[in-house]
Design an enzyme around this catalytic site. Structure first.
Site, PDB file in Angstrom:
ATOM      1  N   GLY A   1      89.790 142.238  40.859  1.00 33.96           N
ATOM      2  CA  GLY A   1      89.095 143.581  41.393  1.00 33.96           C
ATOM      3  C   GLY A   1      88.246 144.045  42.076  1.00 33.96           C
TER       4      GLY A   1
ATOM      5  N   ASP B   1      83.866 137.202  38.983  1.00 30.10           N
ATOM      6  CA  ASP B   1      85.098 138.459  38.623  1.00 30.10           C
ATOM      7  C   ASP B   1      84.066 139.548  38.131  1.00 30.10           C
ATOM      8  OD1 ASP B   1      87.285 138.570  37.584  1.00 30.10           O
ATOM      9  OD2 ASP B   1      87.849 137.752  36.265  1.00 30.10           O
TER      10      ASP B   1
ATOM     11  N   ALA C   1      84.904 142.539  35.439  1.00 27.79           N
ATOM     12  CA  ALA C   1      84.893 142.797  33.526  1.00 27.79           C
ATOM     13  C   ALA C   1      85.284 144.468  33.891  1.00 27.79           C
ATOM     14  CB  ALA C   1      83.836 142.504  33.356  1.00 27.79           C
ATOM     15  N   ASP C   2      86.183 144.664  32.923  1.00 28.93           N
ATOM     16  CA  ASP C   2      86.493 145.689  32.424  1.00 28.93           C
ATOM     17  C   ASP C   2      85.325 146.913  31.893  1.00 28.93           C
ATOM     18  OD1 ASP C   2      89.644 146.645  33.885  1.00 28.93           O
ATOM     19  OD2 ASP C   2      89.708 144.733  32.046  1.00 28.93           O
TER      20      ASP C   2
ATOM     21  N   GLY D   1      91.381 142.079  32.338  1.00 28.13           N
ATOM     22  CA  GLY D   1      92.594 142.648  32.159  1.00 28.13           C
ATOM     23  C   GLY D   1      93.108 143.651  31.653  1.00 28.13           C
TER      24      GLY D   1
ATOM     25  N   GLY E   1     103.330 137.420  38.399  1.00 28.40           N
ATOM     26  CA  GLY E   1     103.505 135.554  38.355  1.00 28.40           C
ATOM     27  C   GLY E   1     101.386 135.665  37.970  1.00 28.40           C
TER      28      GLY E   1
ATOM     29  N   GLU F   1      92.874 132.921  33.928  1.00 27.08           N
ATOM     30  CA  GLU F   1      92.125 134.234  34.360  1.00 27.08           C
ATOM     31  C   GLU F   1      90.838 133.385  33.856  1.00 27.08           C
ATOM     32  OE1 GLU F   1      90.189 137.997  35.514  1.00 27.08           O
ATOM     33  OE2 GLU F   1      91.991 137.737  34.956  1.00 27.08           O
TER      34      GLU F   1
END
Length: 292
Positions: free
Chosen positions: A85, A141, A143-144, A156, A163, A169
């Site tokens: 992201g 990471d 996050a949405d 996601g 791939g 993740e």
């Protein structure tokens, strides 16, 4: 504004050194209240993943949160999970800068996606593929979405490249001894909406999709994600296939999501569901990147 959210017990001490406490430890229960005391940004310790798609106007704040995440939690010699992201991309670039300057050494990155592997390669970060027995010292990471009340995260929603794997993740994020999510202000919210990606077995995908549709009848639509072309309930002639051979259903909520944890529990009980983009059950604390 941007926020970094990290797990509650993580120490960024070098391997073999005594564990040091977080600078500003808050209990999970204090998170929501403390949020308003740190309006510029917030950070969370290790065990959740996340991805943030922030407007360009938020870029300076995301960059600051990404830099603080690297400065506060990454130490020389660590194996680091590299998230996916916009915010994670900024953190990867800054991590590469620290390596080139020599202020960090011996870092090995474990990418969570094709895009993060590409960013890391450009930044000059040595990479290793994820393996179940691999010890990951820290991960960051995007996050949405992160739910204010429970700090449950959704990942996601982004468009997948070839791939990629939500399963991998999530595994990297959960396996890491420390974790930080870096999210834009509007992604840390109590107003839960949008889609939840769900991985399903490809053989009986339609039966599984119908069962999920019945589960959330009237509250959500279920569409199979395409690899190209327009999205739709059936996903077109070219449905997306993950690295493990699964299809992706986007459960698009048309009513507010009342409880992400309950959604995850319900999905886990459906035959044919392999995994989903909800990450929950990790104790978190917050910090203000501008006060460190």
């Amino acid at each position: 504004m941007a926020r970094a959210i990290t797990s509650a017990s993580f120490s960024a001490s070098p391997p073999g050194a005594p564990h040091l406490p977080l600078r500003r430890p808050w209990t999970t229960r204090s998170v929501a209240a403390s949020l308003h005391l740190s309006p510029i940004g917030l950070a969370r310790s290790p065990r959740l993943p996340a991805r943030a798609t922030a407007p360009v106007a938020c870029a300076p704040d995301l960059r600051q949160a990404a830099k603080v995440t690297v400065d506060e939690y990454v130490r020389s010699g660590m194996v680091v999970g590299l998230g996916s992201g916009r915010a994670s991309g900024l953190a990867i670039k800054y991590l590469g800068q620290r390596l080139r300057e020599g202020t960090l050494k011996g870092i090995v990155g474990v990418p969570t996606s094709v895009s993060s592997a590409s960013e890391a390669a450009k930044a000059g970060i040595r990479l290793n593929n994820y393996q179940e027995n691999l010890q990951i010292d820290f991960a960051f990471d995007d996050a949405d979405l992160i739910e204010e009340r429970t700090l449950t995260a959704v990942i996601g929603r982004r468009k997948f490249e070839g791939g990629e794997s939500i399963i991998e993740e999530k595994s990297i994020v959960k396996k890491a001894s420390g974790l930080a999510f870096i999210v834009a202000e509007n992604q840390y919210t109590s107003d839960l909406d949008g889609s939840i990606p769900v991985l399903i077995n490809s053989g009986n995908w339609l039966e599984t999709a119908e069962e999920i549709d019945d589960l959330f009848l009237g509250d959500a639509e279920v569409w199979r994600r395409p690899s190209s072309g327009d999205a739709g309930p059936l996903g077109g002639d070219f449905p997306l296939v993950t690295r493990e051979g699964h299809h992706v259903l986007d459960v698009i909520f048309t009513s507010p999501i009342l409880d992400l944890g309950q959604v995850a529990e319900s999905l886990d009980q459906i035959d044919g569901v392999v995994d989903h983009g909800i990450i929950c059950g990790i104790p978190l604390v917050l910090f203000d990147p501008y006060e460190l």
